[in-house]
Scaffold this motif. Sequence first.
Motif, PDB file in Angstrom:
ATOM      1  N   LYS A  81      35.826  49.157  28.177  1.00 48.15           N
ATOM      2  CA  LYS A  81      36.275  48.550  29.436  1.00 48.15           C
ATOM      3  C   LYS A  81      35.289  47.491  29.934  1.00 48.15           C
ATOM      4  CE  LYS A  81      39.157  52.351  31.127  1.00 48.15           C
ATOM      5  NZ  LYS A  81      39.387  53.320  32.214  1.00 48.15           N
ATOM      6  N   ASP A  82      33.985  47.821  29.849  1.00 46.15           N
ATOM      7  CA  ASP A  82      32.983  46.851  30.295  1.00 46.15           C
ATOM      8  C   ASP A  82      33.020  45.599  29.420  1.00 46.15           C
ATOM      9  OD1 ASP A  82      32.172  48.503  32.302  1.00 46.15           O
ATOM     10  OD2 ASP A  82      30.492  49.374  31.171  1.00 46.15           O
ATOM     11  N   ARG A  85      35.929  43.433  30.424  1.00 46.64           N
ATOM     12  CA  ARG A  85      35.630  42.642  31.623  1.00 46.64           C
ATOM     13  C   ARG A  85      34.737  41.461  31.261  1.00 46.64           C
ATOM     14  NH1 ARG A  85      35.757  47.782  34.321  1.00 46.64           N
ATOM     15  NH2 ARG A  85      33.564  48.166  33.826  1.00 46.64           N
ATOM     16  N   THR A  88      36.832  38.797  29.641  1.00 43.56           N
ATOM     17  CA  THR A  88      37.589  38.003  30.606  1.00 43.56           C
ATOM     18  C   THR A  88      36.699  36.963  31.278  1.00 43.56           C
ATOM     19  OG1 THR A  88      39.099  39.845  31.040  1.00 43.56           O
ATOM     20  CG2 THR A  88      38.994  38.104  32.697  1.00 43.56           C
ATOM     21  N   ARG A  89      35.494  37.373  31.665  1.00 39.18           N
ATOM     22  CA  ARG A  89      34.571  36.421  32.297  1.00 39.18           C
ATOM     23  C   ARG A  89      34.174  35.321  31.322  1.00 39.18           C
ATOM     24  NH1 ARG A  89      32.300  41.230  34.537  1.00 39.18           N
ATOM     25  NH2 ARG A  89      30.647  41.222  32.954  1.00 39.18           N
ATOM     26  N   GLU A 214      41.997  41.303  33.500  1.00 35.48           N
ATOM     27  CA  GLU A 214      41.073  42.120  32.735  1.00 35.48           C
ATOM     28  C   GLU A 214      41.764  43.306  32.092  1.00 35.48           C
ATOM     29  OE1 GLU A 214      37.981  43.191  35.366  1.00 35.48           O
ATOM     30  OE2 GLU A 214      37.311  41.149  35.709  1.00 35.48           O
TER      31      GLU A 214
END
Length: 230
Positions: A81-82, A85, A88-89, A214
């Motif tokens: 999950k991290d 994210r 996405t960034r 995300e």
Amino acid sequence: MLLEVVTFVEITRAVAMVRGVRLELITIGWMFAEAAIALGAGILARSVLLTAFGFDSLIELLSGIVLWRRLSAEARGASIKDVERLETRTARISGVLLVLLCAYVLVTSAVGLLLEIKPSGSIVGIAVAAIAIVAMPLLALAKARANRTIRSVALRADVAETITCAYMAGITLAGLGASMLLGLWWVQYVAALALLIWLVPETREALSHDEHGEGEAPRDNGSTPPAGGS
């Protein structure tokens, strides 16, 4: 018997995952060297073509780092999950950088052609592009073989981006070669504009990834990956 088959499949996938992680580390190392050399040589030669090639390599380096982290997390069985994210960034940052790169190529190529600003040749630039033409298809083939077992959407898209890098290296090599061997200085600007054939779709893909937020990446269903960048 069923348990033995399941165990064999899991072991095979784990081995392929480790191979995928190593291949991505190789990609990161090459993209770092390619970006540094191409950017440096491009600035010294005042070459829009070579500078654009190096800048795109820098963007692919960011993407490669994210994919390496993703595959490493999957190999450990950890939560991604991290990493998603971060993915996405990174896509958001890459999208902005690619927009700037496309604008840079358009404006500087137009100005260079109109004012007849003649870029210098670059043996170093020719060398790095020539190596990329040979190395990138081999690297893409190795990744594709590993992904037959891993079946990762992210890695499959990275294979397409690696192949695209070879095409862009080919355009860069052709532009630099024609400029240096034939004295056709304007070919470098034309070749730089030709890079937009890959840069524009790459920009749309990065911005599209950002718009989707995300969420988790879609499962691999065997469809053709979107066209990537260098």
